[in-house]
Design a protein around this motif. Structure first.
Motif, PDB file in Angstrom:
ATOM      1  N   CYS A 117       0.383 -14.986   0.137  1.00  0.00           N
ATOM      2  CA  CYS A 117       0.026 -13.816  -0.625  1.00  0.00           C
ATOM      3  C   CYS A 117       1.544 -13.430  -1.323  1.00  0.00           C
ATOM      4  CB  CYS A 117      -0.302 -12.773   0.244  1.00  0.00           C
ATOM      5  SG  CYS A 117      -1.007 -11.303  -0.823  1.00  0.00           S
ATOM      6  N   PRO A 118       1.593 -13.603  -2.529  1.00  0.00           N
ATOM      7  CA  PRO A 118       2.614 -13.297  -3.380  1.00  0.00           C
ATOM      8  C   PRO A 118       2.622 -11.814  -3.344  1.00  0.00           C
ATOM      9  CG  PRO A 118       1.414 -15.033  -4.427  1.00  0.00           C
ATOM     10  CD  PRO A 118       0.832 -14.551  -3.354  1.00  0.00           C
ATOM     11  N   LEU A 119       4.100 -11.230  -3.466  1.00  0.00           N
ATOM     12  CA  LEU A 119       4.374  -9.871  -3.443  1.00  0.00           C
ATOM     13  C   LEU A 119       5.665  -9.542  -4.117  1.00  0.00           C
ATOM     14  CD1 LEU A 119       5.698  -8.141  -0.450  1.00  0.00           C
ATOM     15  CD2 LEU A 119       5.365 -10.713  -0.300  1.00  0.00           C
ATOM     16  N   LYS A 120       5.535  -8.439  -4.763  1.00  0.00           N
ATOM     17  CA  LYS A 120       6.984  -8.059  -5.238  1.00  0.00           C
ATOM     18  C   LYS A 120       7.144  -6.406  -4.877  1.00  0.00           C
ATOM     19  CE  LYS A 120       7.873 -10.736  -9.602  1.00  0.00           C
ATOM     20  NZ  LYS A 120       7.719 -10.615 -10.822  1.00  0.00           N
ATOM     21  N   ALA A 121       7.926  -5.928  -4.384  1.00  0.00           N
ATOM     22  CA  ALA A 121       8.305  -4.577  -3.873  1.00  0.00           C
ATOM     23  C   ALA A 121       8.705  -3.812  -5.046  1.00  0.00           C
ATOM     24  CB  ALA A 121       9.226  -4.273  -2.614  1.00  0.00           C
ATOM     25  N   ARG A 122       8.117  -2.607  -5.397  1.00  0.00           N
ATOM     26  CA  ARG A 122       8.785  -1.881  -6.396  1.00  0.00           C
ATOM     27  C   ARG A 122       9.543  -1.131  -6.267  1.00  0.00           C
ATOM     28  NH1 ARG A 122       3.071   0.646  -8.747  1.00  0.00           N
ATOM     29  NH2 ARG A 122       2.495   0.841  -6.499  1.00  0.00           N
ATOM     30  N   PRO A 159       0.814  -1.127  -0.019  1.00  0.00           N
ATOM     31  CA  PRO A 159      -0.151   0.032  -0.121  1.00  0.00           C
ATOM     32  C   PRO A 159       0.679   1.533  -0.097  1.00  0.00           C
ATOM     33  CG  PRO A 159      -1.033  -1.571   1.322  1.00  0.00           C
ATOM     34  CD  PRO A 159       0.264  -2.201   0.802  1.00  0.00           C
ATOM     35  N   HIS A 160       1.938   1.307   0.729  1.00  0.00           N
ATOM     36  CA  HIS A 160       2.786   2.566   0.729  1.00  0.00           C
ATOM     37  C   HIS A 160       3.477   2.939  -0.583  1.00  0.00           C
ATOM     38  CE1 HIS A 160       5.594  -0.597   1.948  1.00  0.00           C
ATOM     39  NE2 HIS A 160       6.380  -0.204   1.150  1.00  0.00           N
ATOM     40  N   GLU A 161       3.528   2.128  -1.421  1.00  0.00           N
ATOM     41  CA  GLU A 161       4.163   2.227  -2.896  1.00  0.00           C
ATOM     42  C   GLU A 161       3.039   3.045  -3.600  1.00  0.00           C
ATOM     43  OE1 GLU A 161       7.471  -0.672  -3.778  1.00  0.00           O
ATOM     44  OE2 GLU A 161       5.662  -1.980  -3.550  1.00  0.00           O
ATOM     45  N   ALA A 162       1.787   3.159  -3.560  1.00  0.00           N
ATOM     46  CA  ALA A 162       0.864   3.828  -4.196  1.00  0.00           C
ATOM     47  C   ALA A 162       0.704   5.291  -3.562  1.00  0.00           C
ATOM     48  CB  ALA A 162      -0.639   3.240  -4.085  1.00  0.00           C
ATOM     49  N   VAL A 163       1.445   5.520  -2.541  1.00  0.00           N
ATOM     50  CA  VAL A 163       1.322   7.070  -1.828  1.00  0.00           C
ATOM     51  C   VAL A 163       2.282   7.714  -2.806  1.00  0.00           C
ATOM     52  CG1 VAL A 163       2.038   8.314   0.068  1.00  0.00           C
ATOM     53  CG2 VAL A 163       1.108   6.008   0.421  1.00  0.00           C
TER      54      VAL A 163
END
Length: 443
Positions: A343-348, A117-121
């Motif tokens: 829950c798979p994820l990739k940090a951008r 979520p913080h990557e959409a800020v």
């Protein structure tokens, strides 16, 4: 526009007054009645910050929203869906706040392609520990705070207003529940799945692993409803294809708190029929758990009935996708809880206090329950073992629940040098709690 700017300004003025009323030398904290944390502490005696005026969506315009920090995702999603949009990542529990997800890390089934979520800020106004309100962006003089805010859990400041990215939605979500015979097969599939809007998984045992692949669709031949008598997590085993409205998909886990409603008997049909649908919510269950912790009712019943004491094992961890089979092998053998969420994820981007490698595929593993304490072992034996194994697998552990790291271990995992520099800049008098003291020592 949902509320006029003066309303936000009035909330800011009230907050400044609330901050000024806290005696010098007293710790600054939020005056909140709700929480999604599982670090149960006694309430501090000092007054808290009045943040009651920061729970609104201020504006939705195109592909962005301006939102106050204490706004729940339930309210945020209700407003953005009216505009045919949703936040890039919607954490699975309704009363998680936007500010909480940004400072404490949130995740959900879009994270495999859209990050956290913080990557959409785009920018955020933050009340810092020294009483300033600063606007932090990637490219301004407070960029260090912008990048250091995630995983700081309110120890560097509180987000008052955030501008976030949105993505368009369609009315429905088609789900495909794909079964795999082991975690290695599922891990390979995670690395290969690209043509999807959502991806998460459920582990029922070593040889029963499901990945749920979701795609937006304009139409649906039927719609399932898991907000009443039917239970979503059981449908993963029972159906290969399913359809939900986008609203019901986003909140599919909240009705039964994933599967944890079973602790209250709610998965028994007769109990479920008697329990009002409006009270089938994660925040209701969490309040019941908090009440049990205060009264020690379950522990007393266990003693009266001769059952062995139990250890709470409530954690979310991340390991690189290729190491997932190793973690689950350990977990099945030594912990033995099921189901388990994937829950798979990739940090951008790189976020220093939670240093995931950008672009690398990880899997969040969530498990929430209790296990019998082992004779001759520490009461927190299983949690300590999980921390050691996650460390050995080049993984990370979320801090919303109890942790047991030594101080040196903790700061090695969560970039102590960067954190202390931010603390010196934005909270030099240490009015806010220290991250280690808050998350491990329980201050």
């Amino acid at each position: 526009m949902l509320i006029v700017g003066s309303s936000h300004d009035e909330a800011v003025a009230a907050l400044r007054a609330s901050y000024s009323a806290i005696p010098p030398g007293s710790p600054v904290r939020l005056a909140k009645t709700t929480s999604n944390l599982f670090r149960f502490r006694d309430a501090p005696a000092a007054p808290g910050l009045d943040v009651g005026g920061f729970d609104r969506v201020l504006e939705v315009r195109g592909d962005t929203a301006v939102v106050q920090g204490m706004t729940t995702y339930e309210d945020l999603v209700a407003e953005t869906l009216r505009h045919g949009m949703m936040p890039t990542v919607v954490p699975q529990l309704k009363t998680i706040t936007l500010g909480g997800a940004v400072t404490g890390l949130g995740i959900e089934s879009t994270s495999f392609r859209l990050g956290l979520p913080h990557e959409a800020v785009r920018e955020m106004d933050v009340l810092t520990g020294d009483g300033r309100i600063v606007t932090a962006r990637r490219d301004n003089e407070h960029a260090d705070l912008f990048y250091g805010f995630p995983n700081s859990y309110g120890t560097l400041g509180y987000a008052l207003k955030l501008t976030i990215d949105l993505i368009p939605v369609k009315p429905f979500v088609k789900l495909r529940h794909l079964r795999f015979s082991d975690a290695a097969e599922a891990s390979r599939a995670i690395l290969e799945i690209e043509d999807a809007d959502f991806l998460d998984g459920t582990v029922f045992g070593p040889d029963e692993v499901y990945l749920t692949v979701g795609t937006f669709t304009d139409s649906a031949p039927y719609l399932s409803d898991y907000t009443g008598q039917r239970i979503y997590f059981r449908s993963v085993q029972e159906r290969s294809i399913d359809f939900l409205t986008v609203h019901d998909y986003l909140w599919r886990w909240d009705t039964d708190w994933f599967w944890c409603s079973g602790a209250f008997g709610l998965q028994r049909p007769w109990v479920r029929r008697m329990w009002p649908d409006s009270r089938k919510r994660s925040d209701v269950y969490r309040r019941l758990v908090a009440l049990d912790k205060r009264t020690h009712l379950t522990a007393r019943i266990d003693r009266w009935t001769g059952r062995p004491p139990r250890e709470d094992v409530i954690q979310d961890i991340e390991v690189p996708t290729e190491r997932l089979p190793e973690f689950l092998e350990f977990f099945h053998e030594e912990i033995g809880m099921s189901p388990v969420w994937l829950c798979p994820l990739k940090a951008r981007e790189k976020w220093p206090l939670y240093p995931l490698e950008p672009g690398r595929s990880y899997v969040n593993v969530g498990f929430w329950g209790t296990v019998p304490q082992q004779p001759g072992k520490l009461p927190d034996h299983h949690n300590r073992r999980i921390e050691r194994v996650v460390d050995a697998l080049d993984g990370h552990k979320s801090l919303y629940s109890t942790s047991f790291y030594t101080r040196d271990e903790f700061w090695r995992h969560y970039d102590g040098a960067t954190y202390q520099a931010l603390k010196d800049e934005y909270d030099p008098e240490r009015r806010l709690y220290d991250l280690y003291e808050k998350c491990v020592r329980g201050t």
